[in-house]
Design an enzyme around this catalytic site. Structure first.
Site, PDB file in Angstrom:
ATOM      1  N   ARG A   2      -7.229  -5.857  -7.670  1.00 61.86           N
ATOM      2  CA  ARG A   2      -7.134  -5.831  -9.507  1.00 61.86           C
ATOM      3  C   ARG A   2      -6.659  -7.265  -9.623  1.00 61.86           C
ATOM      4  NH1 ARG A   2      -2.796  -2.535 -10.811  1.00 61.86           N
ATOM      5  NH2 ARG A   2      -3.410  -1.834  -8.021  1.00 61.86           N
ATOM      6  N   HIS A  20       1.378   4.183  -6.322  1.00 60.95           N
ATOM      7  CA  HIS A  20       0.516   3.072  -6.610  1.00 60.95           C
ATOM      8  C   HIS A  20      -0.341   3.581  -7.326  1.00 60.95           C
ATOM      9  CE1 HIS A  20      -2.203   0.070  -5.108  1.00 60.95           C
ATOM     10  NE2 HIS A  20      -1.236  -0.550  -4.518  1.00 60.95           N
TER      11      HIS A  20
HETATM   12  O1  MEZ Z   1       3.639  -4.726  -2.005  1.00 62.76           O
HETATM   13  C1  MEZ Z   1       2.794  -3.647  -1.768  1.00 62.76           C
HETATM   14  O2  MEZ Z   1       2.902  -2.528  -1.625  1.00 62.76           O
HETATM   15  C2  MEZ Z   1       1.037  -4.530  -1.217  1.00 62.76           C
HETATM   16  C3  MEZ Z   1       1.093  -5.299  -0.901  1.00 62.76           C
HETATM   17  C4  MEZ Z   1       0.518  -3.360  -1.692  1.00 62.76           C
HETATM   18  C5  MEZ Z   1      -0.591  -3.199  -1.766  1.00 62.76           C
HETATM   19  O3  MEZ Z   1      -1.726  -3.225  -3.128  1.00 62.76           O
HETATM   20  O4  MEZ Z   1      -1.764  -4.127  -1.324  1.00 62.76           O
END
Ligand code: MEZ
Length: 536
Positions: free
Chosen positions: A340, A320
């Site tokens: 974001r 992420h």
């Molecule tokens: O789907 C995801 O991983 C999610 C919703 C994560 C996020 O950034 O909130």
């Protein structure tokens, strides 16, 4: 105020200086070639030395990360134990392994179908990545959108690698998943007229992210857990599945369970089994911190693999883009993509934007890594390096109060350390977030290679291809959890279990020996390396 270093404070000043201009003009998007290049040169999936080829099992010859290979080719926790399988401690129609959103949805639907269901979970129901999900859940249920457009976004974002029948199911059943959750009592964000509030995520061409502020997963899990309890579905907690059991026809017929406190072994016989054990962030692939729940240790992949279930895309992980990089106490914790979506930009140490903030996650994460490692434009943090996520832009673009209203969890998480995200930017760096690969299933949720074994949620591979878009994971746990529950709730009616056996574990051990693998690494792992628990 947080005790930033002088260097961090000087860089923050530069971010403030460019803010007004940046709010007027977004960074342009990358071309397809530029995306490929940044991925190839920076994404951790491309670091060949992090991988090895499996020597045994259904995916022999395929590459996986060292940390996963060690477990897939690990030592069974039953080694040296003689078990009596003739007197099971539990005898049910449907055994669900895992207590997160996928497992709970599966249990509810199997219960609806009239099956005698039991859930088993190594921690407690709700101790799962579902609970940690923040930003929202996608569904094309607005007039300007359609499942076909949702499909195209997700298929492109996943590098055209998603299994068609799985992605087709995901997007087409999404509107019904939202309806189901809404009727169960999930408190989605709504306009005064009851219409759901929806926003963009990275790589989406329509606003289809439904959310419960930035507590979306927690709210969904709360509701599912209540439903499981209200129905009286038995949940055996603090009890891990450590091996699948088959019958003499080679079909899955239960699991060996281990009490996490006492290490006592229990036998669960079942007509069908659903693996819903979640992800693998706590394996900390390539040394990354993680946004994942404490129990995310790839257990389902190990259980399935030893029983002959094939893996799909086990070599691809999602980092992420925005894990917290400072303060150290929350290093790696999720900073939701919704930050974001609401307008915060990623900027380097000079206050310059270097990537369009809502590119797909793999591209955004790779761009951050490039900015820090290759261009030397990151900001030094306690644990390494990071870039700024300029959160005050949200209040400028969306109006005062937007942060408190839409992302209160973020405000609180940083506020605890004296960082007011309405006024100051925050430091972020990619964090290990999601396992794109997993067990290979057909559209009905059953393993493609092992009969009567169903899989749902993050333990499945192939739904999203080689990269997942935001909000499609909360969606897949519901769609494929319900799907597995419904399929299992039908299938069990025609299953006649023969004599129980663990001969597949012996066969796997023989394969390991033949391949020259001698290991003391016990698997499934159950808890991370830094666990001090005496039972592990
Ligand atoms: O789907 C995801 O991983 C999610 C919703 C994560 C996020 O950034 O909130």
């Amino acid at each position: 105020m947080y005790n930033y270093t002088a260097e961090q404070l000087a860089s923050m000043k530069k971010v403030e200086a460019t803010r007004a201009e940046r709010c007027k003009k977004l960074k342009e998007r990358m071309t397809a070639d530029e995306k490929q290049q940044v991925l190839r040169e920076n994404h951790p999936d491309y670091i060949t030395t992090a991988y090895e080829n499996l020597k045994v099992g259904p995916n022999k010859g395929d590459k996986v990360l060292h940390e996963l290979a060690e477990l897939l080719q690990g030592k069974s926790r039953l080694t040296g134990k003689k078990l009596d399988l003739t007197k099971p401690d539990f005898d049910v129609d449907v055994l669900v392994i895992g207590g997160g959103g996928a497992g709970s949805s599966a249990a509810i639907e199997a219960d609806n179908a009239g099956a005698k269901v039991m859930m088993v979970t190594k921690l407690r129901i709700g101790d799962a990545n579902t609970m940690m999900a923040e930003g929202g859940i996608q569904a094309a249920d607005k007039p300007n959108d359609s499942p076909a457009i949702h499909y195209l976004d997700a298929f492109g974002g996943g590098h055209f690698a998603a299994k068609h029948e799985l992605l087709y199911k995901l997007v087409n059943e999404a509107p019904d998943a939202i309806r189901w959750l809404n009727e169960l009592g999930v408190m989605f964000d709504k306009m005064p007229d009851g219409t759901m509030v929806t926003t963009h995520g990275g790589g989406t061409s329509r606003k289809r992210m439904h959310a419960c502020k930035d507590y979306s997963g927690a709210e969904i899990m709360r509701t599912l857990r209540d439903e499981v309890f209200n129905r009286g579905i038995p949940v055996v907690d603090f009890t891990a599945a450590i091996e699948l059991i088959k019958d003499t026809d080679g079909k899955v017929a239960g699991a060996v369970l281990m009490n996490m406190e006492t290490k006592d072994i229990l036998i669960a016989k079942a007509k069908v089994v659903i693996i819903a054990t979640g992800g693998a962030g706590r394996l900390h692939y390539q040394g990354f911190p993680t946004s994942n729940h404490y129990g995310a240790t790839a257990d389902g992949l190990v259980l399935g693999y030893r029983a002959g279930a094939k893996l799909l895309y086990a070599d691809t992980l999602q980092y992420h883009p925005t894990g917290a990089a400072e303060p150290t106490q929350i290093f790696g914790a999720l900073v939701t993509e919704k930050v974001r979506s609401l307008g915060a930009q990623l900027v380097n140490c000079d206050g310059e934007p270097f990537v369009y903030s809502l590119e797909t996650r793999d591209v955004t994460a790779s761009s951050i890594i490039r900015e820090c490692k290759k261009r030397n434009k990151g900001i030094k943090t306690t644990d390494g390096v990071g870039v700024w996520l300029d959160t005050p832009q949200i209040e400028i673009l969306g109006g005062e109060g937007t942060i408190e209203k839409r992302i209160p969890a973020m405000m609180r998480m940083f506020g605890k350390y004296g960082i007011d995200i309405r006024k100051e930017p925050i430091l972020v760096y990619p964090t290990l977030h999601y396992q794109n690969g997993g067990l290979d299933i057909s559209a009905d949720g059953m393993s493609t290679t092992v009969e009567n074994l169903y899989v749902a949620g993050e333990a499945v591979g192939g739904i999203h291809g080689r990269n997942r878009l935001m909000g499609n994971s909360l969606l897949d746990i519901i769609v494929f959890g319900r799907n597995a529950g419904k399929s299992a709730g039908e299938k069990y009616k025609s299953v006649e279990v023969k004599e129980l056996t663990l001969s597949h574990v012996d066969a796997f051990n023989a394969e390991l020996k033949e391949a020259g693998i001698e290991t003391e690494v016990l698997s499934p792992k159950l808890l991370p390396n830094y666990t001090k628990h005496p039972a592990i």
